[in-house]
Write an enzyme that holds these catalytic residues in place. Structure first.
Site, mmCIF file in Angstrom:
data_model
loop_
_atom_site.group_PDB
_atom_site.id
_atom_site.type_symbol
_atom_site.label_atom_id
_atom_site.label_comp_id
_atom_site.label_asym_id
_atom_site.label_seq_id
_atom_site.Cartn_x
_atom_site.Cartn_y
_atom_site.Cartn_z
ATOM 1 N N ARG A 167 -13.920 -7.219 3.219
ATOM 2 C CA ARG A 167 -12.502 -7.034 2.860
ATOM 3 C C ARG A 167 -11.708 -8.268 3.266
ATOM 4 O O ARG A 167 -10.791 -8.702 2.570
ATOM 5 C CB ARG A 167 -11.908 -5.798 3.558
ATOM 6 C CG ARG A 167 -12.545 -4.445 3.236
ATOM 7 C CD ARG A 167 -12.429 -4.063 1.781
ATOM 8 N NE ARG A 167 -11.080 -4.181 1.244
ATOM 9 C CZ ARG A 167 -10.046 -3.363 1.515
ATOM 10 N NH1 ARG A 167 -10.207 -2.335 2.301
ATOM 11 N NH2 ARG A 167 -8.844 -3.556 0.979
ATOM 12 N N CYS B 127 -16.280 2.836 1.282
ATOM 13 C CA CYS B 127 -15.126 1.957 1.527
ATOM 14 C C CYS B 127 -14.553 2.160 2.923
ATOM 15 O O CYS B 127 -13.864 1.285 3.432
ATOM 16 C CB CYS B 127 -14.056 2.204 0.466
ATOM 17 S SG CYS B 127 -13.525 3.918 0.396
ATOM 18 N N ASP C 270 -16.931 8.091 -1.027
ATOM 19 C CA ASP C 270 -15.615 7.938 -0.391
ATOM 20 C C ASP C 270 -15.202 9.338 0.063
ATOM 21 O O ASP C 270 -15.838 10.338 -0.297
ATOM 22 C CB ASP C 270 -14.632 7.356 -1.435
ATOM 23 C CG ASP C 270 -13.225 7.126 -0.880
ATOM 24 O OD1 ASP C 270 -13.043 7.137 0.349
ATOM 25 O OD2 ASP C 270 -12.294 6.950 -1.695
ATOM 26 N N GLN D 158 -10.433 -3.573 -2.813
ATOM 27 C CA GLN D 158 -11.653 -2.950 -2.270
ATOM 28 C C GLN D 158 -12.866 -3.334 -3.123
ATOM 29 O O GLN D 158 -13.946 -3.641 -2.608
ATOM 30 C CB GLN D 158 -11.480 -1.426 -2.253
ATOM 31 C CG GLN D 158 -12.705 -0.655 -1.791
ATOM 32 C CD GLN D 158 -13.008 -0.865 -0.313
ATOM 33 O OE1 GLN D 158 -12.128 -0.720 0.522
ATOM 34 N NE2 GLN D 158 -14.236 -1.223 0.013
ATOM 35 N N ARG E 88 0.868 -1.185 0.000
ATOM 36 C CA ARG E 88 0.000 0.000 0.000
ATOM 37 C C ARG E 88 0.899 1.226 0.000
ATOM 38 O O ARG E 88 1.787 1.345 0.852
ATOM 39 C CB ARG E 88 -0.910 0.045 1.224
ATOM 40 C CG ARG E 88 -1.453 1.461 1.439
ATOM 41 C CD ARG E 88 -2.500 1.595 2.486
ATOM 42 N NE ARG E 88 -3.726 0.957 2.070
ATOM 43 C CZ ARG E 88 -4.921 1.258 2.580
ATOM 44 N NH1 ARG E 88 -5.028 2.200 3.500
ATOM 45 N NH2 ARG E 88 -5.996 0.621 2.181
ATOM 46 N N HIS F 293 -7.451 0.842 -6.270
ATOM 47 C CA HIS F 293 -7.659 0.101 -5.011
ATOM 48 C C HIS F 293 -8.448 -1.173 -5.340
ATOM 49 O O HIS F 293 -9.612 -1.324 -4.963
ATOM 50 C CB HIS F 293 -8.436 0.997 -4.037
ATOM 51 C CG HIS F 293 -8.423 0.515 -2.614
ATOM 52 N ND1 HIS F 293 -7.641 -0.542 -2.172
ATOM 53 C CD2 HIS F 293 -9.121 0.939 -1.512
ATOM 54 C CE1 HIS F 293 -7.845 -0.727 -0.877
ATOM 55 N NE2 HIS F 293 -8.734 0.148 -0.454
HETATM 56 N N1 CP Z 1 -11.125 0.769 2.812
HETATM 57 C C1 CP Z 1 -9.824 0.686 3.165
HETATM 58 O O1 CP Z 1 -8.939 0.376 2.362
HETATM 59 O O2 CP Z 1 -9.619 0.961 4.473
HETATM 60 P P1 CP Z 1 -8.191 1.124 5.179
HETATM 61 O O3 CP Z 1 -7.560 2.371 4.654
HETATM 62 O O4 CP Z 1 -8.501 1.178 6.643
HETATM 63 O O5 CP Z 1 -7.352 -0.080 4.818
HETATM 64 N N1 NVA Z 2 -9.666 7.245 -1.508
HETATM 65 C C1 NVA Z 2 -9.274 6.895 -0.164
HETATM 66 C C2 NVA Z 2 -9.525 5.460 0.094
HETATM 67 C C3 NVA Z 2 -9.184 4.966 1.465
HETATM 68 C C4 NVA Z 2 -9.445 3.525 1.642
HETATM 69 C C5 NVA Z 2 -7.808 7.232 0.047
HETATM 70 O O1 NVA Z 2 -7.003 6.927 -0.832
HETATM 71 O O2 NVA Z 2 -7.471 7.806 1.080
#
Ligand code: CP
Ligand code: NVA
Length: 312
Positions: A297, A269, A228, A136, A106, A133
Site C-alpha cells: 500500500r 486487504c 475481505d 488497494q 476516504r 477502493h
Molecule cells: N486495506 C485498507 O484500506 O486498510 P485501512 O482501512 O486500514 O486503510
Molecule cells: N470493504 C472494507 C475494506 C476495508 C479496507 C470496508 O469498506 O470496510
C-alpha cells in the site's frame, strides 16, 4: 507516461498501460526505499488527508509515502474540518485546493469524492468510498506480480461479499489488465449487473474474463483467492444477516483445497475478522503474502502521488 494533474477516483478512468505504469513505478520506488534512498519528488508539496472513516494502512501509507519524498501530510479527521457539516463540499474543495497540492479522501459516498475532484484544481485521490477502493488494487496487483510473476491470465477468485468496494475495484482492475476474475458469493451479493457490463467491455480489449458463481467448484485452478470483511464500514446493521449467508463462503482449509493448486496464494486487504471470512489457521499460513500486500500500500500510494503531483 504523464499522469500529472490527474485525479485517482476509480480505475475506470485509467487506461491499462497507465495502471501498469503505476504498478511498475511502485516497484521502482520500493527498491529505492529498500536501498535506503529517499527522493524529493514531493518536496514543497502539502497534501490533505481527509478521513470520514477510520484507517490504518491507507492513512499510514499516505503519510509515510509523502514524508519519504520530502512532502508534508496533514491529517483531517471527520471532526476536524467542516466538510459537509458547516460547509459545503464544493466550498471546502475550493479552499483546500488553494492551500494543498493534492487531496486524499476516504469516506462514505462516492459522490463526495467526485464533487471534491470537480471543485478542486489539484488532484484528488480516492482512499476508499462505499463503492470503490482503487489504491488497494494497485497494491494487490503489485503483490500478485511479485508472487506469481504476471497478471495477465492469472485466475483470481474473490470470495465473500462480492459487491463491496474492494470487489468492485478488483473486477475493474482485473478486466483492464486481463486477469480471469471470478466472484464466488451468494447470488444476493453479486456485483451490480451494470458494472459487470462495463467491465465486460474492458475485457474485450484485455482478453480477461468475469465469472459470477455461488459454487466453490469454481475455485478449481485458482492462482489467487482474495477475501475481505463480510460487513464493510458503514454497513454494521447488516452484520448478523451477512454472517448467516456468508458462513459457507469462509476461506478455510476445506475451501482452499478446492483450488487443487498447492501454489494458490491468499490475499486480504485487511483489516481481517478471523473466524468470519477467513480462519486463523489459513490466514497465518498465508501471512507472508498478506503482509507483503499491506506493505505494498505504501509503495503504490507513493507512486500515485509521485505520478500525479511529483516534481519530476
Ligand atoms: N486495506 C485498507 O484500506 O486498510 P485501512 O482501512 O486500514 O486503510
Ligand atoms: N470493504 C472494507 C475494506 C476495508 C479496507 C470496508 O469498506 O470496510
Amino acid at each position: 507516461m504523464n499522469l500529472k494533474g490527474r485525479s485517482f477516483l476509480t480505475l475506470k478512468d485509467f487506461r491499462p498501460e497507465e495502471i501498469e505504469y503505476l504498478i511498475d513505478l511502485s516497484a521502482e520506488l520500493k527498491v529505492k526505499k529498500k536501498s535506503g534512498e529517499f527522493g524529493n519528488n514531493l518536496k514543497g508539496k502539502n497534501i490533505a488527508l481527509i478521513f470520514e472513516k477510520p484507517s490504518t494502512r491507507t492513512r499510514c501509507a499516505f503519510t509515510v509515502a509523502c514524508v519519504d519524498e520530502g512532502g508534508h501530510p496533514e491529517y483531517l479527521g471527520k471532526n476536524d474540518i467542516q466538510l459537509g457539516h458547516k460547509e459545503s463540499i464544493e466550498d471546502s474543495a475550493r479552499v483546500l485546493s488553494r492551500m494543498f497540492d493534492g487531496i486524499e479522501f476516504r469516506g462514505f459516498s462516492h459522490d463526495t469524492v467526485e464533487k471534491l475532484s470537480k471543485y478542486s484544481n489539484v488532484p484528488v485521490w480516492n482512499g476508499l468510498t462505499d463503492k470503490y477502493h482503487p489504491t488497494q488494487i494497485l497494491a494487490d496487483f503489485l503483490t500478485i506480480k511479485e508472487h506469481i510473476g504476471k497478471l495477465k491470465g492469472v485466475k483470481l477468485v474473490y470470495v465473500g461479499d462480492g459487491r463491496n468496494n474492494v470487489a468492485n475495484s478488483l473486477m475493474i482492475g482485473s478486466s483492464k489488465l486481463g486477469l480471469d476474475f471470478t466472484i464466488l458469493a451468494p447470488k444476493s451479493l453479486w456485483p451490480e449487473e451494470s458494472l459487470i457490463k462495463e467491465c465486460d467491455k474492458y475485457n474485450e480489449k484485455s482478453n480477461g474474463s468475469i465469472k459470477t458463481t455461488d459454487s466453490p467448484k469454481d475455485l478449481d485452478g485458482a492462482d489467487v483467492i482474495y477475501t475481505d470483511v463480510w460487513c464493510s464500514m458503514g454497513e454494521e446493521e447488516f452484520a448478523a444477516e451477512r454472517i448467516n449467508i456468508l458462513k459457507p463462503y469462509q476461506v478455510n482449509s476445506g475451501l482452499l483445497m478446492q483450488t487443487k493448486n498447492e501454489k494458490t496464494i491468499l490475499l486480504h486487504c485487511l483489516p481481517a475478522v478471523k473466524g468470519n471470512e477467513v480462519t486463523e489457521e489459513v490466514f497465518e499460513k498465508h501471512a507472508d503474502a498478506i503482509f507483503d500486500q499491506a506493505e505494498n500500500r505504501l509503495h503504490t500510494i507513493k507512486a500515485v502521488m509521485v505520478a500525479t503531483i511529483g516534481n519530476n
